[in-house]
Design a protein around this motif. Structure first.
Motif, PDB file in Angstrom:
ATOM      1  N   ASN A 130       0.724  -1.170   0.032  1.00 49.93           N
ATOM      2  CA  ASN A 130       0.115   0.093  -0.010  1.00 49.93           C
ATOM      3  C   ASN A 130       1.004   1.262  -0.024  1.00 49.93           C
ATOM      4  O   ASN A 130       1.729   1.269   0.775  1.00 49.93           O
ATOM      5  N   SER A 155       0.732   5.601   0.383  1.00 49.06           N
ATOM      6  CA  SER A 155      -0.033   6.703   0.504  1.00 49.06           C
ATOM      7  C   SER A 155       0.583   7.954   0.035  1.00 49.06           C
ATOM      8  O   SER A 155       1.768   8.248   0.013  1.00 49.06           O
ATOM      9  N   GLU A 191       5.939  -4.371  22.509  1.00 48.66           N
ATOM     10  CA  GLU A 191       5.384  -5.790  21.861  1.00 48.66           C
ATOM     11  C   GLU A 191       6.176  -6.851  22.357  1.00 48.66           C
ATOM     12  O   GLU A 191       7.518  -6.868  22.563  1.00 48.66           O
ATOM     13  N   LYS A 251       2.691   2.406   3.066  1.00 46.02           N
ATOM     14  CA  LYS A 251       2.019   2.214   4.338  1.00 46.02           C
ATOM     15  C   LYS A 251       1.972   0.888   5.092  1.00 46.02           C
ATOM     16  O   LYS A 251       1.883  -0.085   4.594  1.00 46.02           O
ATOM     17  N   LYS A 252       2.624   0.843   6.461  1.00 47.51           N
ATOM     18  CA  LYS A 252       2.627  -0.335   7.028  1.00 47.51           C
ATOM     19  C   LYS A 252       1.885  -0.187   8.492  1.00 47.51           C
ATOM     20  O   LYS A 252       1.972   0.897   9.146  1.00 47.51           O
ATOM     21  N   GLU A 253       1.288  -1.436   8.881  1.00 49.70           N
ATOM     22  CA  GLU A 253       0.553  -1.247  10.212  1.00 49.70           C
ATOM     23  C   GLU A 253       1.270  -0.880  11.406  1.00 49.70           C
ATOM     24  O   GLU A 253       2.697  -1.448  11.439  1.00 49.70           O
ATOM     25  N   ASN A 254       0.942  -0.236  12.100  1.00 53.08           N
ATOM     26  CA  ASN A 254       1.578   0.491  13.240  1.00 53.08           C
ATOM     27  C   ASN A 254       2.841   1.158  13.104  1.00 53.08           C
ATOM     28  O   ASN A 254       3.496   1.520  14.107  1.00 53.08           O
ATOM     29  N   HIS A 255       2.998   1.786  11.793  1.00 54.71           N
ATOM     30  CA  HIS A 255       4.004   2.685  11.712  1.00 54.71           C
ATOM     31  C   HIS A 255       3.678   3.851  10.732  1.00 54.71           C
ATOM     32  O   HIS A 255       3.698   3.853   9.710  1.00 54.71           O
ATOM     33  N   GLY A 256       3.304   4.915  11.587  1.00 54.64           N
ATOM     34  CA  GLY A 256       2.761   6.012  10.866  1.00 54.64           C
ATOM     35  C   GLY A 256       4.085   7.042  10.621  1.00 54.64           C
ATOM     36  O   GLY A 256       5.120   6.923  11.075  1.00 54.64           O
ATOM     37  N   ARG A 297      -9.111   9.271   2.581  1.00 56.53           N
ATOM     38  CA  ARG A 297      -7.721   8.459   2.626  1.00 56.53           C
ATOM     39  C   ARG A 297      -7.157   7.886   1.312  1.00 56.53           C
ATOM     40  O   ARG A 297      -7.804   7.224   0.620  1.00 56.53           O
ATOM     41  N   SER A 316      -4.509   5.803   0.810  1.00 54.88           N
ATOM     42  CA  SER A 316      -3.636   4.417   0.816  1.00 54.88           C
ATOM     43  C   SER A 316      -4.500   3.630  -0.301  1.00 54.88           C
ATOM     44  O   SER A 316      -5.270   3.218  -0.173  1.00 54.88           O
ATOM     45  N   ASN A 368      -3.894   0.174  -2.651  1.00 54.33           N
ATOM     46  CA  ASN A 368      -2.952  -1.406  -2.844  1.00 54.33           C
ATOM     47  C   ASN A 368      -2.671  -1.099  -4.356  1.00 54.33           C
ATOM     48  O   ASN A 368      -3.150  -1.298  -5.363  1.00 54.33           O
TER      49      ASN A 368
END
Length: 299
Positions: A3, A5, A84, A129-134, A266, A268, A270
């Motif tokens: 993804n 952005s 984590e 875009k990667k999860e938990n990495h703004g 938004r 973002s 694919n």
């Protein structure tokens, strides 16, 4: 799944006037300033604590690449955070290699591209875009801190989402309408002596998946494409509204569209099917290519 952005950025002075990016501060080219900024955060990792109390770091995974002809800067960010628990195991044997503890940094690298056009007040920033990495807020804050560090405190960078039109068109053309909201502005209390602002009213209409909603979708898409005034939005003889939003699903992804405030969409997307891969990883060259295509669509 890859993804990307896309954001459009401007450089504003204290009066919030947009500057010509390639000639701001009477002589500086923002492409060179961005390059200096990338070198700075590569050597000086930015650390901060997020709203969830997690310790985070932000830096570059490698030296940036500056292309003067294309006026782009590309490379990979390094983003890490703590908090984590987990384990790293061998992919073939499932044997434990080591534990991830709460104080360890969980780090990921991800692609970015910065484009500073010549003689323009708008530039573009694209990142993976990667999860938990703004990225958006920390990039904006880190750059503005860098400007103050170098003694330029009267300019600041502002990023806003910049939807790529041809990817949005896929949702509008092929997607299925799932719901829409009719939004009125602030509602005052009916009891005059209270003079209370009760907020706004929203009518949420969720659509049955088995129903043909094409006629309603056509009306919403027509409004989205053509409505730009500051007046209320008329809708199918059901009154006029301050804002109308609608949700469309396409290829397993849902996206919310705003008829007035399009900058809230938004951005973002694919782009996996548009990329080339080697050993399961998207090639750097194809990431640059599709990023420039996204910019051409959003410009």
């Amino acid at each position: 799944m890859i993804n990307l952005s896309i954001y459009r950025f401007t450089l504003l002075n204290k009066a919030k006037e947009q500057q010509v990016l390639s000639f701001f501060n009477e002589e500086e080219d923002l492409l060179d300033t961005m390059n200096d900024f990338c070198s700075h955060i590569h050597k000086n990792t930015k650390s901060y604590t997020d709203v969830q109390g997690k310790y985070r770091t932000f830096s570059l995974a490698n030296n940036q690449i500056k292309d003067v002809e294309k006026r782009i800067i590309t490379g990979y960010f390094d983003s890490g955070y703590t908090g984590e628990y987990g384990q790293i195991k061998d992919g073939k044997t499932s044997n434990l290699k080591y534990d991830i503890l709460k104080g360890d940094l969980f780090s990921k690298d991800f692609f970015y591209l910065i484009h500073v056009p010549k003689n323009s007040k708008y530039g573009f920033f694209i990142f993976q875009k990667k999860e938990n990495h703004g990225v958006k807020m920390i990039f904006e804050n880190a750059f503005n801190s860098f400007m103050r560090l170098k003694g330029v405190s009267n300019y600041f960078l502002q990023l806003k989402q910049a939807p790529a039109r041809y990817l949005i068109n896929n949702f509008l053309k092929f997607g299925k309408l799932k719901e829409f909201r009719l939004i009125d502005g602030t509602i005052q209390s009916a009891i005059e002596t209270l003079n209370v602002n009760l907020g706004r009213e929203e009518r949420v209409i969720k659509l049955n998946s088995s129903t043909n909603n094409q006629s309603v979708k056509n009306v919403l898409v027509e409004l989205f494409d053509n409505f730009s005034s500051q007046d209320k939005i008329p809708f199918m003889n059901q009154g006029a509204y301050d804002e109308i939003t609608f949700v469309i699903g396409h290829n397993g992804v849902s996206k919310t569209f705003y008829i007035k405030d399009k900058e809230k969409i938004r951005t973002s997307f694919n782009v996996t099917s548009m990329l080339e891969f080697e050993d399961g990883e998207a090639t750097f060259e194809s990431l640059i290519r599709i990023s420039l295509e996204l910019i051409n669509s959003a410009a």
